[in-house]
Scaffold this motif. Structure first.
Motif, PDB file in Angstrom:
ATOM      1  N   TYR A  14       0.811  -1.216   0.000  1.00 39.97           N
ATOM      2  CA  TYR A  14       0.000   0.000   0.000  1.00 39.97           C
ATOM      3  C   TYR A  14       0.846   1.268   0.000  1.00 39.97           C
ATOM      4  O   TYR A  14       0.573   2.205  -0.747  1.00 39.97           O
ATOM      5  CB  TYR A  14      -0.942   0.007   1.212  1.00 39.97           C
ATOM      6  N   ASP A  15       1.898   1.285   0.834  1.00 43.76           N
ATOM      7  CA  ASP A  15       2.720   2.492   0.942  1.00 43.76           C
ATOM      8  C   ASP A  15       3.354   2.869  -0.387  1.00 43.76           C
ATOM      9  O   ASP A  15       3.252   4.012  -0.832  1.00 43.76           O
ATOM     10  CB  ASP A  15       3.790   2.330   2.023  1.00 43.76           C
ATOM     11  N   LYS A  16       4.023   1.915  -1.031  1.00 45.65           N
ATOM     12  CA  LYS A  16       4.698   2.203  -2.299  1.00 45.65           C
ATOM     13  C   LYS A  16       3.697   2.528  -3.410  1.00 45.65           C
ATOM     14  O   LYS A  16       3.898   3.461  -4.176  1.00 45.65           O
ATOM     15  CB  LYS A  16       5.570   1.025  -2.736  1.00 45.65           C
ATOM     16  N   THR A  17       2.628   1.747  -3.491  1.00 40.75           N
ATOM     17  CA  THR A  17       1.647   1.951  -4.557  1.00 40.75           C
ATOM     18  C   THR A  17       0.900   3.267  -4.360  1.00 40.75           C
ATOM     19  O   THR A  17       0.731   4.041  -5.304  1.00 40.75           O
ATOM     20  CB  THR A  17       0.654   0.772  -4.626  1.00 40.75           C
ATOM     21  N   GLY A  18       0.461   3.523  -3.135  1.00 47.86           N
ATOM     22  CA  GLY A  18      -0.243   4.771  -2.847  1.00 47.86           C
ATOM     23  C   GLY A  18       0.626   5.984  -3.141  1.00 47.86           C
ATOM     24  O   GLY A  18       0.176   6.969  -3.725  1.00 47.86           O
ATOM     25  N   LYS A  19       1.898   5.896  -2.751  1.00 46.68           N
ATOM     26  CA  LYS A  19       2.833   7.001  -2.996  1.00 46.68           C
ATOM     27  C   LYS A  19       3.056   7.195  -4.499  1.00 46.68           C
ATOM     28  O   LYS A  19       3.055   8.326  -4.994  1.00 46.68           O
ATOM     29  CB  LYS A  19       4.160   6.716  -2.295  1.00 46.68           C
ATOM     30  N   ALA A  20       3.230   6.093  -5.237  1.00 50.49           N
ATOM     31  CA  ALA A  20       3.457   6.186  -6.687  1.00 50.49           C
ATOM     32  C   ALA A  20       2.236   6.774  -7.406  1.00 50.49           C
ATOM     33  O   ALA A  20       2.381   7.614  -8.297  1.00 50.49           O
ATOM     34  CB  ALA A  20       3.792   4.810  -7.264  1.00 50.49           C
ATOM     35  N   LEU A  92       2.822   3.766 -13.969  1.00 53.19           N
ATOM     36  CA  LEU A  92       3.139   3.205 -12.653  1.00 53.19           C
ATOM     37  C   LEU A  92       4.004   1.952 -12.741  1.00 53.19           C
ATOM     38  O   LEU A  92       4.683   1.611 -11.776  1.00 53.19           O
ATOM     39  CB  LEU A  92       1.848   2.848 -11.904  1.00 53.19           C
ATOM     40  N   GLU A  93       3.971   1.268 -13.870  1.00 57.09           N
ATOM     41  CA  GLU A  93       4.714   0.022 -13.998  1.00 57.09           C
ATOM     42  C   GLU A  93       6.204   0.258 -13.750  1.00 57.09           C
ATOM     43  O   GLU A  93       6.779   1.215 -14.240  1.00 57.09           O
ATOM     44  CB  GLU A  93       4.476  -0.618 -15.354  1.00 57.09           C
ATOM     45  N   GLY A  94       6.779  -0.619 -12.961  1.00 58.74           N
ATOM     46  CA  GLY A  94       8.186  -0.507 -12.623  1.00 58.74           C
ATOM     47  C   GLY A  94       8.451   0.356 -11.400  1.00 58.74           C
ATOM     48  O   GLY A  94       9.532   0.334 -10.832  1.00 58.74           O
ATOM     49  N   LYS A  95       7.456   1.142 -10.973  1.00 63.51           N
ATOM     50  CA  LYS A  95       7.629   2.011  -9.809  1.00 63.51           C
ATOM     51  C   LYS A  95       7.042   1.399  -8.543  1.00 63.51           C
ATOM     52  O   LYS A  95       7.272   1.901  -7.451  1.00 63.51           O
ATOM     53  CB  LYS A  95       6.943   3.359 -10.055  1.00 63.51           C
ATOM     54  N   THR A  96       6.259   0.353  -8.711  1.00 60.47           N
ATOM     55  CA  THR A  96       5.569  -0.244  -7.579  1.00 60.47           C
ATOM     56  C   THR A  96       5.427  -1.752  -7.784  1.00 60.47           C
ATOM     57  O   THR A  96       5.308  -2.206  -8.913  1.00 60.47           O
ATOM     58  CB  THR A  96       4.181   0.431  -7.381  1.00 60.47           C
ATOM     59  N   PRO A  97       5.452  -2.517  -6.677  1.00 64.23           N
ATOM     60  CA  PRO A  97       5.246  -3.966  -6.808  1.00 64.23           C
ATOM     61  C   PRO A  97       3.832  -4.267  -7.322  1.00 64.23           C
ATOM     62  O   PRO A  97       3.042  -3.355  -7.536  1.00 64.23           O
ATOM     63  CB  PRO A  97       5.424  -4.492  -5.398  1.00 64.23           C
ATOM     64  N   ARG A  98       3.517  -5.515  -7.436  1.00 72.70           N
ATOM     65  CA  ARG A  98       2.250  -5.955  -8.047  1.00 72.70           C
ATOM     66  C   ARG A  98       1.052  -5.107  -7.625  1.00 72.70           C
ATOM     67  O   ARG A  98       0.822  -4.871  -6.447  1.00 72.70           O
ATOM     68  CB  ARG A  98       1.991  -7.405  -7.674  1.00 72.70           C
ATOM     69  N   PHE A  99       0.287  -4.694  -8.636  1.00 74.01           N
ATOM     70  CA  PHE A  99      -0.925  -3.920  -8.392  1.00 74.01           C
ATOM     71  C   PHE A  99      -1.896  -4.144  -9.542  1.00 74.01           C
ATOM     72  O   PHE A  99      -1.508  -4.549 -10.629  1.00 74.01           O
ATOM     73  CB  PHE A  99      -0.616  -2.420  -8.244  1.00 74.01           C
TER      74      PHE A  99
END
Length: 115
Positions: A14-20, A92-99
């Motif tokens: 959540y942290d990485k994806t939300g931030k990205a 977003l691809e490459g900036k965050t794990p699976r989403f």
């Protein structure tokens, strides 16, 4: 009332994806000279995934369409909302794990039969 595109987000981090997502949409706001164009809910955790909703002002998306022109039309998807999802996913691809991203209203429609 403001027209919005509501996007269901499923993410393992959540942290990485939300931030990205926040950074990407903030850059979009700067690019099209818009403010307060999106809001994000808190995460709910289940089955090893975080689930949350990003609500994007349609005016923000319309300005992106105007700026991108024909490039936006070439994005994968039917309609402005699906093309916007493609644009956001690509950025977003490459900036965050699976989403995974999906239009909220489509997820709640009867064609899926689970909501």
């Amino acid at each position: 009332m403001i027209d919005r595109i509501n996007i269901n987000v499923s993410a393992v981090d959540y942290d990485k994806t939300g931030k990205a997502i926040s950074q990407q949409l903030s850059l979009l706001e700067e690019m099209v000279h818009e403010q307060e164009g999106f809001v994000m809910t808190d995460s709910e955790f289940a089955f090893g995934w975080h689930f949350f909703v990003v609500s994007v002002n349609k005016r923000l998306v319309e300005k992106l369409v105007d700026q991108m022109g024909a490039d936006f039309e070439r994005l994968k998807g039917k309609g402005v909302e699906k093309k916007f999802l493609s644009w956001l996913t690509n950025n977003l691809e490459g900036k965050t794990p699976r989403f995974k991203l999906a239009i909220k209203e489509e997820m709640e429609s009867s064609k899926y039969g689970i909501f």
